[in-house]
Design an enzyme around this catalytic site. Structure first.
Site, PDB file in Angstrom:
ATOM      1  N   SER A  27      -0.610  -2.702  -3.995  1.00 15.56           N
ATOM      2  CA  SER A  27      -1.984  -2.271  -3.846  1.00 15.56           C
ATOM      3  C   SER A  27      -2.720  -2.048  -5.172  1.00 15.56           C
ATOM      4  CB  SER A  27      -2.037  -0.966  -3.044  1.00 15.56           C
ATOM      5  OG  SER A  27      -1.382   0.077  -3.735  1.00 15.56           O
TER       6      SER A  27
ATOM      7  N   SER B  59       3.818  -1.146  -5.025  1.00 11.49           N
ATOM      8  CA  SER B  59       2.434  -1.365  -5.455  1.00 11.49           C
ATOM      9  C   SER B  59       2.208  -1.409  -6.956  1.00 11.49           C
ATOM     10  CB  SER B  59       1.526  -0.294  -4.865  1.00 11.49           C
ATOM     11  OG  SER B  59       1.181  -0.678  -3.572  1.00 11.49           O
TER      12      SER B  59
ATOM     13  N   LYS C 203      -6.248   3.976 -11.557  1.00  8.96           N
ATOM     14  CA  LYS C 203      -6.351   3.435 -10.199  1.00  8.96           C
ATOM     15  C   LYS C 203      -7.284   4.352  -9.429  1.00  8.96           C
ATOM     16  CE  LYS C 203      -3.282   2.100  -6.303  1.00  8.96           C
ATOM     17  NZ  LYS C 203      -1.891   1.795  -5.920  1.00  8.96           N
TER      18      LYS C 203
HETATM   19  N1  GLN Z   1       2.688  -3.060   0.133  1.00 10.21           N
HETATM   20  C1  GLN Z   1       3.275  -1.820   0.543  1.00 10.21           C
HETATM   21  C2  GLN Z   1       2.504  -1.239   1.690  1.00 10.21           C
HETATM   22  O1  GLN Z   1       1.561  -1.798   2.099  1.00 10.21           O
HETATM   23  C3  GLN Z   1       3.393  -0.873  -0.585  1.00 10.21           C
HETATM   24  C4  GLN Z   1       2.151  -0.192  -0.934  1.00 10.21           C
HETATM   25  C5  GLN Z   1       2.304   0.762  -2.050  1.00 10.21           C
HETATM   26  O2  GLN Z   1       3.312   0.753  -2.763  1.00 10.21           O
HETATM   27  N2  GLN Z   1       1.330   1.634  -2.178  1.00 10.21           N
HETATM   28  O3  GLN Z   1       2.826  -0.218   2.180  1.00 10.21           O
END
Ligand code: GLN
Length: 471
Positions: free
Chosen positions: A153, A177, A78
């Protein structure tokens, strides 16, 4: 031709060991797919230029007998994982030219095992989002249906795998995410226990919540990649020594369903129906499914959206236009900060910084941040007590089916709701996995979410494998 769709780590290892194909052959197959599909899918923001050197190291390990299960396995990173000499940008303009000067611990561990890193994958900017639409590098498409988001994400990491552009990949999970994109692309995603995998060299989002974890096409691949990075690291002060982790106990074969948590608004009916079918499949696999009461767990999302922005605002304070990344010229120091940050950060990142700064400000700190910490502790206690009776707790992974581009981007609250079921595991530090549980008649995937007590990833793998056999 290697059949990448059905290839697993163990199968690839056997073939590499027997000389049916070489690491070069294997990597070339993946590079071919990336060349064919990445223009459209946009899973990778960069394919590394030193792959042949990495391949050579792996081939030497096979030659001199030091190869392990992960040697020569093509892995996608990532874009928030530091790999020395390579750009890691968190898919933000702020860091678009930032070259890592050292390896993150997970990269170092995998390098030592002869893994081949193919490239870095697209993500929501600084991991803030559930659709990968907040990236500075454009959208990533869901390979199962290119009119839809891959989740986020870690959308690029999961899409790289779903398009057969990597054998396994790594994501990070602060509130879902890894698990939510795994659910959107029909793959397995694991968020390990907080403290199981090192955070050293991972671009921070919410430091008390972030964990790196694997994506795989099945539970076993995710387990193997997890084992390869599951290590104590003295460079991460929240890493937990192996001897301090909770010792495995035998399974009771009993799984809890927090019924009242499933009855809220905004949960797709189709998803609930599939979830009931998953419960029946687990019963068929020999598990007792019982209703449990977790009255506090529904506050996890509210707690997350206090703690996470608070930590974001302090973590991202380091991007001042001077020490790292994008620098905007200005006459006054204060203007260097505001201009650099204004240019470097996208809308969602700025929203979180503003929220976090407000939450932590004098006069509100007690009302918001301290209250959220108290509720977080109460949720941890509630889950700890529940695990006295059951091995695991299950829900769907996501309350929503994979949605279309633009559908939620302008409505942050509905985007935040995507994390409803995944966030409690981050709040309570516990491990959780997302496993595909079938498809609807449009071919879109459903997923089962399983949570286990601290450091009991073994429970997730055991139940997950039993479940996979039923699907
Ligand atoms: N969708 C969640 C957020 O926007 C989780 C993001 C993540 O786990 N990095 O914070």
């Amino acid at each position: 031709m290697i059949d990448l769709r059905t290839l697993t780590i163990k199968k690839a290892h056997e073939h590499l060991k027997n000389g049916d194909f070489s690491v070069t052959d294997l990597v070339n197959e993946y590079l071919k797919v990336i060349k064919e599909k990445n223009n459209e899918i946009n899973a990778y923001v960069e394919v590394y230029s030193d792959i042949s050197e990495q391949v050579k190291i792996a081939e030497d390990m096979f030659k001199n007998g030091t190869a392990t299960l992960m040697t020569g396995i093509p892995v996608a990173l990532k874009d928030n994982m530091l790999f020395e000499g390579h750009i890691a940008s968190a898919s933000s303009h702020m860091l678009e030219n930032y070259k890592a000067t050292y390896d993150s611990s997970i990269v170092k561990q995998l390098k030592d095992q002869g893994v081949v890193f193919l490239g870095r994958t697209n993500m929501d900017e600084f991991a803030m989002g559930s659709s990968t639409e907040t990236s500075a590098y454009g959208n990533t498409k869901n390979p199962l249906d290119t009119s839809r988001v891959p989740g986020g994400s870690s959308g690029g990491a999961v899409a790289s795998l779903a398009m057969d552009g990597a054998l396994v990949s790594l994501g990070s999970d602060t509130g879902g995410s890894i698990r939510q994109p795994a659910a959107f692309c029909g793959l397995v995603g694991l968020k390990p226990t907080y403290g199981a995998v090192s955070r050293f060299g991972i671009i921070s989002m919410g430091s008390s919540l972030d964990q790196v974890g694997p994506f795989g096409k099945n539970v076993e691949d995710a387990e193997i990649l997890f084992n390869a990075i599951n290590a104590y690291d003295e460079k991460d002060s929240t890493s937990v020594k192996k001897e301090e982790r909770i010792a495995p106990l035998p399974l009771k074969k009993k799984i809890g369903v927090p019924r009242s948590f499933l009855s809220g608004d905004g949960i797709d009916k189709e998803i609930l129906k599939n979830f009931e079918e998953s419960c029946q499949k687990l019963e068929k696999a020999g598990y007792q499914i019982v209703d449990i009461s977790l009255p506090l767990i529904k506050y996890s999302l509210a707690v997350y959206y206090i703690i996470c922005p608070a930590e974001v605002s302090s973590n991202l304070a380091r991007y001042d236009g001077i020490r790292y990344g994008l620098h905007a010229e200005a006459d006054k120091l204060y203007e260097v900060y505001t201009k650099s940050r204004g240019k470097g950060f996208g809308k969602e990142v700025r929203r979180r910084i503003l929220l976090g700064t407000y939450i932590l400000s004098y006069g509100y700190y007690d009302a918001y941040y301290n209250t959220a910490i108290k509720v977080r502790n109460a949720i941890k206690e509630e889950l700890k007590n529940a695990f006295l009776d059951v091995d695991a707790i299950i829900t769907p992974t996501s309350p929503l089916m994979p949605f279309k581009f633009g559908e939620k981007l302008e409505d942050p609250i509905s985007m935040y709701l995507a994390d409803l079921f995944s966030v409690p595991a981050n709040i309570a530090d516990i491990p959780a996995i997302s496993i595909p549980s079938g498809k609807n008649n449009e071919g879109l995937p459903f997923s089962l979410h399983i949570m286990a007590p601290l450091f009991r990833e073994d429970i997730l793998f055991a139940i997950g494998k039993d479940f996979e056999k039923q699907v």
